[in-house]
Scaffold this motif. Structure first.
Motif, PDB file in Angstrom:
ATOM      1  N   ALA A   1       0.878  -1.169   0.029  1.00 35.29           N
ATOM      2  CA  ALA A   1      -0.150  -0.051   0.122  1.00 35.29           C
ATOM      3  C   ALA A   1       0.853   1.303   0.070  1.00 35.29           C
ATOM      4  O   ALA A   1       0.423   2.356  -0.227  1.00 35.29           O
ATOM      5  CB  ALA A   1      -0.942   0.148   1.123  1.00 35.29           C
ATOM      6  N   LEU A   2       1.955   1.271   0.474  1.00 34.66           N
ATOM      7  CA  LEU A   2       2.899   2.421   0.586  1.00 34.66           C
ATOM      8  C   LEU A   2       3.969   2.281  -0.073  1.00 34.66           C
ATOM      9  O   LEU A   2       5.187   1.924   0.372  1.00 34.66           O
ATOM     10  CB  LEU A   2       3.274   2.753   2.138  1.00 34.66           C
ATOM     11  CG  LEU A   2       1.947   2.836   2.958  1.00 34.66           C
ATOM     12  CD1 LEU A   2       2.550   2.899   4.701  1.00 34.66           C
ATOM     13  CD2 LEU A   2       1.507   4.177   2.602  1.00 34.66           C
ATOM     14  N   LYS A   3       3.830   2.667  -1.503  1.00 27.33           N
ATOM     15  CA  LYS A   3       5.056   2.465  -2.528  1.00 27.33           C
ATOM     16  C   LYS A   3       6.347   3.226  -2.008  1.00 27.33           C
ATOM     17  O   LYS A   3       7.409   2.628  -1.918  1.00 27.33           O
ATOM     18  CB  LYS A   3       4.518   3.051  -3.566  1.00 27.33           C
ATOM     19  CG  LYS A   3       5.488   2.883  -4.836  1.00 27.33           C
ATOM     20  CD  LYS A   3       5.069   3.123  -6.290  1.00 27.33           C
ATOM     21  CE  LYS A   3       5.999   2.751  -7.119  1.00 27.33           C
ATOM     22  NZ  LYS A   3       5.616   3.346  -8.482  1.00 27.33           N
ATOM     23  N   LYS A   4       6.386   4.361  -1.566  1.00 26.02           N
ATOM     24  CA  LYS A   4       7.472   5.359  -1.169  1.00 26.02           C
ATOM     25  C   LYS A   4       8.404   4.579  -0.112  1.00 26.02           C
ATOM     26  O   LYS A   4       9.459   4.320  -0.078  1.00 26.02           O
ATOM     27  CB  LYS A   4       7.147   6.660  -0.883  1.00 26.02           C
ATOM     28  CG  LYS A   4       8.474   7.450  -0.596  1.00 26.02           C
ATOM     29  CD  LYS A   4       7.813   9.069  -0.715  1.00 26.02           C
ATOM     30  CE  LYS A   4       9.295   9.706  -0.136  1.00 26.02           C
ATOM     31  NZ  LYS A   4       8.995  10.404   0.949  1.00 26.02           N
ATOM     32  N   ARG A   5       7.402   4.229   1.174  1.00 27.76           N
ATOM     33  CA  ARG A   5       7.840   3.606   2.124  1.00 27.76           C
ATOM     34  C   ARG A   5       8.377   2.334   2.108  1.00 27.76           C
ATOM     35  O   ARG A   5       9.788   2.054   2.480  1.00 27.76           O
ATOM     36  CB  ARG A   5       6.738   3.751   3.268  1.00 27.76           C
ATOM     37  CG  ARG A   5       7.432   3.138   4.452  1.00 27.76           C
ATOM     38  CD  ARG A   5       6.524   2.582   5.521  1.00 27.76           C
ATOM     39  NE  ARG A   5       5.985   1.240   4.925  1.00 27.76           N
ATOM     40  CZ  ARG A   5       5.276  -0.033   5.719  1.00 27.76           C
ATOM     41  NH1 ARG A   5       5.542   0.471   7.040  1.00 27.76           N
ATOM     42  NH2 ARG A   5       5.134  -0.892   5.220  1.00 27.76           N
ATOM     43  N   ASN A   6       7.849   1.703   1.157  1.00 26.69           N
ATOM     44  CA  ASN A   6       8.533   0.301   1.079  1.00 26.69           C
ATOM     45  C   ASN A   6       9.685   0.264  -0.043  1.00 26.69           C
ATOM     46  O   ASN A   6      10.537  -0.650   0.238  1.00 26.69           O
ATOM     47  CB  ASN A   6       7.420  -0.547   0.180  1.00 26.69           C
ATOM     48  CG  ASN A   6       6.061  -0.852   1.289  1.00 26.69           C
ATOM     49  OD1 ASN A   6       6.348  -0.635   2.403  1.00 26.69           O
ATOM     50  ND2 ASN A   6       5.106  -1.093   0.644  1.00 26.69           N
ATOM     51  N   ALA A   7       9.860   1.173  -0.952  1.00 26.38           N
ATOM     52  CA  ALA A   7      11.015   1.434  -1.495  1.00 26.38           C
ATOM     53  C   ALA A   7      12.212   1.653  -0.599  1.00 26.38           C
ATOM     54  O   ALA A   7      13.141   1.237  -0.809  1.00 26.38           O
ATOM     55  CB  ALA A   7      10.733   2.543  -2.716  1.00 26.38           C
ATOM     56  N   GLU A   8      11.923   2.647   0.518  1.00 27.67           N
ATOM     57  CA  GLU A   8      12.840   2.791   1.389  1.00 27.67           C
ATOM     58  C   GLU A   8      13.593   1.725   2.063  1.00 27.67           C
ATOM     59  O   GLU A   8      14.505   1.503   2.297  1.00 27.67           O
ATOM     60  CB  GLU A   8      12.447   3.974   2.203  1.00 27.67           C
ATOM     61  CG  GLU A   8      12.389   5.397   1.578  1.00 27.67           C
ATOM     62  CD  GLU A   8      11.518   6.303   2.641  1.00 27.67           C
ATOM     63  OE1 GLU A   8      11.617   6.397   3.890  1.00 27.67           O
ATOM     64  OE2 GLU A   8      11.007   7.405   1.949  1.00 27.67           O
ATOM     65  N   ILE A   9      12.436   1.012   2.622  1.00 28.88           N
ATOM     66  CA  ILE A   9      12.599  -0.296   3.225  1.00 28.88           C
ATOM     67  C   ILE A   9      13.507  -1.204   2.263  1.00 28.88           C
ATOM     68  O   ILE A   9      14.755  -1.820   2.640  1.00 28.88           O
ATOM     69  CB  ILE A   9      11.350  -1.126   3.684  1.00 28.88           C
ATOM     70  CG1 ILE A   9      10.725  -0.147   4.867  1.00 28.88           C
ATOM     71  CG2 ILE A   9      11.675  -2.546   4.114  1.00 28.88           C
ATOM     72  CD1 ILE A   9       9.121  -0.852   5.132  1.00 28.88           C
ATOM     73  N   CYS A  10      13.221  -1.321   1.043  1.00 31.83           N
ATOM     74  CA  CYS A  10      13.966  -2.425   0.040  1.00 31.83           C
ATOM     75  C   CYS A  10      15.397  -1.991  -0.025  1.00 31.83           C
ATOM     76  O   CYS A  10      16.160  -2.670   0.154  1.00 31.83           O
ATOM     77  CB  CYS A  10      13.191  -2.596  -1.193  1.00 31.83           C
ATOM     78  SG  CYS A  10      11.645  -3.529  -1.112  1.00 31.83           S
ATOM     79  N   ARG A  11      15.455  -0.594  -0.449  1.00 37.53           N
ATOM     80  CA  ARG A  11      16.883   0.110  -0.727  1.00 37.53           C
ATOM     81  C   ARG A  11      17.799  -0.249   0.604  1.00 37.53           C
ATOM     82  O   ARG A  11      18.753  -0.476   0.443  1.00 37.53           O
ATOM     83  CB  ARG A  11      16.647   1.536  -1.140  1.00 37.53           C
ATOM     84  CG  ARG A  11      16.100   1.749  -2.548  1.00 37.53           C
ATOM     85  CD  ARG A  11      16.429   3.014  -2.906  1.00 37.53           C
ATOM     86  NE  ARG A  11      15.423   3.284  -4.149  1.00 37.53           N
ATOM     87  CZ  ARG A  11      14.204   3.789  -3.961  1.00 37.53           C
ATOM     88  NH1 ARG A  11      13.793   4.282  -2.877  1.00 37.53           N
ATOM     89  NH2 ARG A  11      13.466   3.976  -4.953  1.00 37.53           N
ATOM     90  N   ALA A  12      17.071  -0.060   1.743  1.00 36.14           N
ATOM     91  CA  ALA A  12      18.029  -0.161   2.997  1.00 36.14           C
ATOM     92  C   ALA A  12      18.214  -1.835   3.204  1.00 36.14           C
ATOM     93  O   ALA A  12      19.386  -1.887   3.598  1.00 36.14           O
ATOM     94  CB  ALA A  12      17.114   0.480   4.151  1.00 36.14           C
ATOM     95  N   MET A  13      17.649  -2.596   2.891  1.00 35.12           N
ATOM     96  CA  MET A  13      17.704  -3.950   2.857  1.00 35.12           C
ATOM     97  C   MET A  13      18.785  -4.299   2.014  1.00 35.12           C
ATOM     98  O   MET A  13      19.717  -5.129   2.354  1.00 35.12           O
ATOM     99  CB  MET A  13      16.544  -4.989   2.590  1.00 35.12           C
ATOM    100  CG  MET A  13      15.384  -4.805   3.785  1.00 35.12           C
ATOM    101  SD  MET A  13      13.907  -5.852   3.283  1.00 35.12           S
ATOM    102  CE  MET A  13      14.569  -7.327   3.727  1.00 35.12           C
ATOM    103  N   ILE A  14      18.841  -3.597   0.826  1.00 33.27           N
ATOM    104  CA  ILE A  14      19.860  -4.015  -0.171  1.00 33.27           C
ATOM    105  C   ILE A  14      21.443  -3.218   0.338  1.00 33.27           C
ATOM    106  O   ILE A  14      22.430  -3.836   0.396  1.00 33.27           O
ATOM    107  CB  ILE A  14      19.562  -3.342  -1.537  1.00 33.27           C
ATOM    108  CG1 ILE A  14      18.487  -4.152  -1.977  1.00 33.27           C
ATOM    109  CG2 ILE A  14      20.559  -3.526  -2.565  1.00 33.27           C
ATOM    110  CD1 ILE A  14      17.597  -3.311  -3.235  1.00 33.27           C
TER     111      ILE A  14
END
Length: 186
Positions: free
Chosen positions: A67-80
């Motif tokens: 549901a939260l595209k921007k927030r989830n992109a931040e989570i994914c980039r941090a995981m990477i």
């Protein structure tokens, strides 16, 4: 959990509720009608702790992680960036995800996305107030396959307006979209 790839595994919840308003969903009864989510920073800190504790896979138990595209992109980039090396599964909606998002999620370790498909009937989807169409589902599952992501299709039988024709059409539809796994609720 038979869809988990790496053990040990655990769950995490990064939001409560769902922005959807499907008539059959229990989410409003469990979480209320308001959708609320944790910050990307807060989620990443918990993921670091999960990794420190020795877990190798996470199931994001949010009703609608996508549901939260921007927030989830931040989570994914941090995981990477943090090289967390966690594989993971998440729930999503076919109308709240796109190719770019799926590709980033896969790069961050996602191996399966679970979607509430419900039915192949656009009329029933309207009755259910799902807010999606069968064509959105087709497109979403096709993209996921192209990217190498596993999928799960959640379906419902017996809602208002359901018939043997719609049930049989939905079974045919599930074979067409080719989810890795599927579940049928009544």
């Amino acid at each position: 959990n038979p869809v988990v790839h790496r053990l040990p595994n655990t769950t995490i919840q990064t939001s409560r509720g769902c922005p959807g308003r499907c008539i059959f969903c229990t989410s409003p009864e469990f979480y209320g009608k308001k959708y609320r989510a944790r910050s990307a920073e807060n989620v990443v800190e918990e993921l670091k702790e999960i990794k420190r504790l020795g877990y190798r896979e996470v199931f994001f138990r949010d009703e609608t992680f996508t549901a939260l595209k921007k927030r989830n992109a931040e989570i994914c980039r941090a995981m990477i960036d943090e090289k967390l090396d966690l594989s993971w599964i998440a729930n999503g909606r076919v109308d709240m995800i796109d190719r770019e998002t799926m590709a980033l999620m896969k790069k961050a370790g996602c191996h399966m996305l679970k979607f509430g498909v419900e039915t192949s009937s656009n009329e029933l989807l309207k009755t259910y107030r799902k807010g999606t169409t069968a064509e959105q589902t087709r497109t979403c599952f096709k993209i996921a396959r192209e990217l190498g992501l596993e999928t799960h299709a959640h379906l419902v039988f017996g809602g208002p307006g359901e018939s043997w024709d719609t049930i049989n059409a939905t079974i045919k539809f599930v074979k067409e979209i080719k989810p890795s796994t599927a579940s049928f609720g009544i």
